[in-house]
Design an enzyme around this catalytic site. Structure first.
Site, PDB file in Angstrom:
ATOM      1  N   GLY A  18     -41.702  82.415 -61.233  1.00  0.00           N
ATOM      2  CA  GLY A  18     -42.105  81.308 -60.373  1.00  0.00           C
ATOM      3  C   GLY A  18     -43.510  80.821 -60.674  1.00  0.00           C
ATOM      4  N   ASP A  38     -43.123  82.261 -50.844  1.00  0.00           N
ATOM      5  CA  ASP A  38     -42.723  83.641 -51.138  1.00  0.00           C
ATOM      6  C   ASP A  38     -42.850  84.465 -49.868  1.00  0.00           C
ATOM      7  OD1 ASP A  38     -42.542  85.373 -54.029  1.00  0.00           O
ATOM      8  OD2 ASP A  38     -42.982  86.533 -52.233  1.00  0.00           O
ATOM      9  N   ARG A  91     -25.599  96.109 -63.311  1.00  0.00           N
ATOM     10  CA  ARG A  91     -25.664  94.666 -63.128  1.00  0.00           C
ATOM     11  C   ARG A  91     -25.023  94.263 -61.804  1.00  0.00           C
ATOM     12  NH1 ARG A  91     -22.251  90.492 -65.581  1.00  0.00           N
ATOM     13  NH2 ARG A  91     -23.403  88.534 -65.756  1.00  0.00           N
ATOM     14  N   SER A 122     -32.983  82.269 -60.583  1.00  0.00           N
ATOM     15  CA  SER A 122     -32.838  83.706 -60.349  1.00  0.00           C
ATOM     16  C   SER A 122     -31.570  84.247 -61.005  1.00  0.00           C
ATOM     17  CB  SER A 122     -32.777  83.992 -58.849  1.00  0.00           C
ATOM     18  OG  SER A 122     -33.844  83.386 -58.164  1.00  0.00           O
ATOM     19  N   ASP A 151     -31.004  80.176 -73.507  1.00  0.00           N
ATOM     20  CA  ASP A 151     -30.215  80.762 -74.596  1.00  0.00           C
ATOM     21  C   ASP A 151     -30.060  79.756 -75.739  1.00  0.00           C
ATOM     22  OD1 ASP A 151     -29.337  83.276 -73.132  1.00  0.00           O
ATOM     23  OD2 ASP A 151     -28.550  81.731 -71.806  1.00  0.00           O
ATOM     24  N   THR A 152     -29.827  78.499 -75.371  1.00  0.00           N
ATOM     25  CA  THR A 152     -29.691  77.442 -76.378  1.00  0.00           C
ATOM     26  C   THR A 152     -30.991  77.255 -77.146  1.00  0.00           C
ATOM     27  OG1 THR A 152     -27.915  76.281 -75.215  1.00  0.00           O
ATOM     28  CG2 THR A 152     -29.308  74.953 -76.672  1.00  0.00           C
ATOM     29  N   ARG A 154     -33.240  79.526 -77.689  1.00  0.00           N
ATOM     30  CA  ARG A 154     -33.366  80.685 -78.585  1.00  0.00           C
ATOM     31  C   ARG A 154     -32.455  80.539 -79.794  1.00  0.00           C
ATOM     32  NH1 ARG A 154     -33.178  84.827 -73.444  1.00  0.00           N
ATOM     33  NH2 ARG A 154     -35.440  84.953 -73.083  1.00  0.00           N
TER      34      ARG A 154
END
Length: 315
Positions: A18, A38, A91, A122, A151-152, A154
């Protein structure tokens, strides 16, 4: 092309991600006002002060700490809050906790804004995008997940290094899950207008696709191993999505949103596909051309997300 007046972004969650997002928005002068929210108000206030002090070397942007009431007139609300995965934690265990957090955050947002535009960062991003859309009751095109945008980036970076060409010349997408089942779409990738295969052939380069795909998938985990967290890359990805909204420039980016019935068996879950984004959110979602192998991988990726959603949705 319409230019939307710069106004206010609320960033919920003042942790590393953030804070990096707020800093990036400030440096790029994307809005007039940035509010950090927060549960740890001191953390949010300290982050806001730190960033705000830097505006003395830049251009005036109001950066401050606030509460959920700030969502009432926000042009965009960015959710980054959640816990990080702990050693030994599965996970699924992480997802159950963050689903509960996302539900609470969404309910708080909706108390003050009945028609917000929300960007979910998040993790697990795809699942939490589905949660936020369901709890808020908003149209799916107003709840955007950062999805495979990073991801793209990277993927394109790794390709640019292998090919020895500017990353700006590469058009290639990662779609599906922001996670282990992500799908690199090789068959539609281009380099400066050439197909990826044709460009590599003319350069005499043999691409190790399996290695590139694996590196792209584990790059985030490697950064976490080396420095403990990732935040700069995702901040830039989020900034690009925010820019598409703030400037209403109809940019096509790989983001997630809950897919509708037109996507058949993919409907009801948030997964990433190339989407055109403007001031009101997602304007269009595109079915990218894939070969048979890629199409099967995409089916598998969506199934992974659907099964995971079924495990956590009652939390």
């Amino acid at each position: 092309m319409k230019t939307v007046q710069k106004s206010k972004i609320v960033v919920i969650g003042a942790g590393n991600v953030g804070e990096a997002i707020a800093y990036t928005l400030m440096v790029r002068e994307q809005v007039k006002e940035i509010v950090l929210v927060d549960v740890n108000e001191d953390r949010a206030r300290g982050a806001a002060f730190d960033i705000a002090h830097g505006t003395g070397f830049h251009k005036p942007v109001c950066v401050r700490q606030g509460g959920y009431e700030e969502c009432s007139d926000a042009q965009l609300i960015i959710i980054t809050a959640g816990i990080a995965r702990k050693p030994g934690q599965t996970r699924l265990e992480l997802a159950k906790i963050n689903v509960s957090i996302a539900k609470s955050i969404t309910e708080s947002i909706m108390k003050y804004n009945q028609d917000p535009l929300i960007l979910v960062v998040s993790n697990p991003a795809d699942i939490l995008t589905t949660v936020v859309q369901e709890v808020s009751g908003l149209p799916a095109d107003r709840v955007i997940g950062s999805g495979t945008s990073l991801d793209t980036a990277r993927f394109r970076y790794n390709l640019s290094r292998e090919l020895g060409v500017s990353i700006e010349d590469i058009q290639a997408y990662i779609i599906g899950e922001h996670g282990d089942s992500q799908v690199p779409v090789w068959s539609s990738a281009t380099v400066a207008g050439f197909s990826l295969e044709e460009y590599a052939k003319q350069e005499g380069i043999v691409l190790d696709k399996a290695k590139i795909a694996e590196c792209t998938k584990i790059d985030g985990a490697e950064i976490i191993r080396l420095k403990g967290a990732t935040f700069y890359g995702v901040a830039m990805a989020v900034s690009s999505i925010a820019e598409a909204i703030l400037k209403d420039n109809h940019t096509v980016l790989p983001v997630a949103h809950v897919l509708d019935e037109s996507f058949g068996t993919w409907a009801g879950i948030a997964a990433s596909l190339p989407c055109r984004i403007g001031s009101e959110g997602i304007e269009a979602c595109y079915r990218i051309s894939m070969n048979t192998e890629e199409a099967r991988a995409m089916e598998k990726s969506v199934k992974v997300l659907q099964e995971f959603w079924n495990l956590v949705k009652e939390q």
